[in-house]
Design an enzyme around this catalytic site. Structure first.
Site, PDB file in Angstrom:
ATOM      1  N   ASP A  95      -8.331  12.351  -6.352  1.00  0.00           N
ATOM      2  CA  ASP A  95      -9.060  11.379  -5.534  1.00  0.00           C
ATOM      3  C   ASP A  95     -10.550  11.676  -5.504  1.00  0.00           C
ATOM      4  O   ASP A  95     -11.384  10.771  -5.630  1.00  0.00           O
ATOM      5  CB  ASP A  95      -8.484  11.378  -4.113  1.00  0.00           C
ATOM      6  CG  ASP A  95      -8.557  10.014  -3.457  1.00  0.00           C
ATOM      7  OD1 ASP A  95      -8.691   9.009  -4.197  1.00  0.00           O
ATOM      8  OD2 ASP A  95      -8.475   9.932  -2.226  1.00  0.00           O
ATOM      9  N   ASP A 110      -2.756   6.491  -0.014  1.00  0.00           N
ATOM     10  CA  ASP A 110      -3.285   7.338   1.064  1.00  0.00           C
ATOM     11  C   ASP A 110      -2.415   7.294   2.305  1.00  0.00           C
ATOM     12  O   ASP A 110      -2.621   8.064   3.241  1.00  0.00           O
ATOM     13  CB  ASP A 110      -4.708   6.885   1.427  1.00  0.00           C
ATOM     14  CG  ASP A 110      -5.676   7.059   0.273  1.00  0.00           C
ATOM     15  OD1 ASP A 110      -5.487   8.022  -0.488  1.00  0.00           O
ATOM     16  OD2 ASP A 110      -6.594   6.235   0.127  1.00  0.00           O
TER      17      ASP A 110
END
Length: 334
Positions: A159, A205
């Site tokens: 990420d 997420d």
């Protein structure tokens, strides 16, 4: 039939390879949007997620909707059977039983699907996104804490790199018109339901660092301690990490990799609790057994299952109330 006895378990090797596969997929989508027309790609993806979204939302609202049907509701049973071959060599490909209540849920979900397909409204997008997230958390199962740490650690690097190192992640997120993210209107007070300025949160997420992803939720039960301490700790850690992400994004006015803040919180908070209780060694040596704990029922075989959601729920309750014998666990791929 076999998968209905044991949930799909992500192994350490799967967890280590997941960020690499995710990176290849993300880069592939980025190149697709650069080479081909964005309009046609999103049209194809919209139809694909239209079908998946209806099925996911129908499955999600089914337990709640069943409470609103009157006792005298004419509920008829149906069966969708698709086989291959004939005679003794006949093999079932799909054997799905459903009832009238399921059809009502499917019809309501289809209304949301048509709304999303025609308007791409943010409420319809979020309904589908929440349905995908709930189904994802329900299916995700890590059998030990070490695997969870490997998975979250790899995705932490993934990420941070794709958000701060390149513009790939942000470009794909803005170009990808599909319910793979939750959107939050920042101009809701000004424009109401017609808001068009959004902050985004990817479904990954939500599902990946969810309170159950670290594998610590069933851990206290292995020590014969009927407590939800680790689950609540992970839940608070997630809220803290997400709140910190929003705060940093507001301060620096720049897209932030949510896992940069979620991963340290979701790993660190439960570890601090385990350290305070003197259970760190037990936590990392714990590995879930083949039997499914009563407080963690999971959907393991969708949609090729036999039986309506109501009958499946009754069957699960009967199984949970009966004594269980331990089965030998066999490794399964993700």
């Amino acid at each position: 039939q076999n998968s209905s006895e044991m949930p799909e378990t992500i192994t350490s090797r799967d967890a280590a390879r997941f960020p690499i596969v995710a990176s290849c997929t993300l880069l592939g989508l980025y190149l697709f949007f650069k080479i081909f027309s964005q309009e046609y790609i999103n049209l194809l993806l919209s139809m694909y997620f239209f079908v998946l979204g209806i099925l996911a939302l129908s499955h999600t609202i089914s337990p709640t909707m069943n409470r609103f049907f009157p006792a005298n509701f004419p509920n008829k049973q149906y069966q969708l059977l698709f086989t291959q071959g004939s005679g003794e060599s006949k093999e079932e490909i799909v054997n799905y039983e459903f009832d009238t209540k399921d059809l009502v849920c499917l019809a309501l979900s289809s209304v949301v699907g048509v709304w999303y397909l025609l308007r791409k409204h943010w409420i319809a997008n979020n309904l589908f996104g929440l349905a995908f997230s709930l189904n994802g958390v329900e299916l995700l199962h890590l059998n030990n804490v070490s695997t969870g740490c490997i998975l979250l650690g790899g995705l932490f690097i993934y990420d941070v790199f794709w958000v701060f190192g390149t513009n790939v992640m942000v470009t794909v997120a803005k170009s990808f018109e599909a319910p793979i993210k939750l959107v939050f209107p920042q101009d809701l007070l000004e424009k109401g339901l017609e808001a068009d300025n959004f902050a985004m949160l990817g479904l990954g997420d939500i599902v990946i660092p969810g309170p159950r992803s670290l594998g610590s939720a069933p851990f206290p039960y292995s020590l014969k301690k009927n407590t939800h301490t680790y689950f609540y700790t992970s839940f608070v850690a997630y809220i803290f990490g997400l709140g910190l992400t929003i705060f940093i994004m507001h301060i620096f006015k720049h897209a932030q990799p949510a896992l940069l803040y979620l991963v340290p919180a979701c790993i660190g908070f439960p570890l601090l609790v385990a350290l305070a209780k003197g259970e760190v060694t037990e936590m990392f040596s714990y590995e879930s057994s083949a039997e499914i704990l009563p407080h963690t029922p999971r959907l393991t075989h969708f949609p090729t299952v036999s039986g309506s959601p109501a009958s499946l729920a009754d069957s699960m309750q009967q199984k949970l109330s009966c004594p269980r014998r331990r089965r030998q666990q066999s490794p399964s791929a993700m």
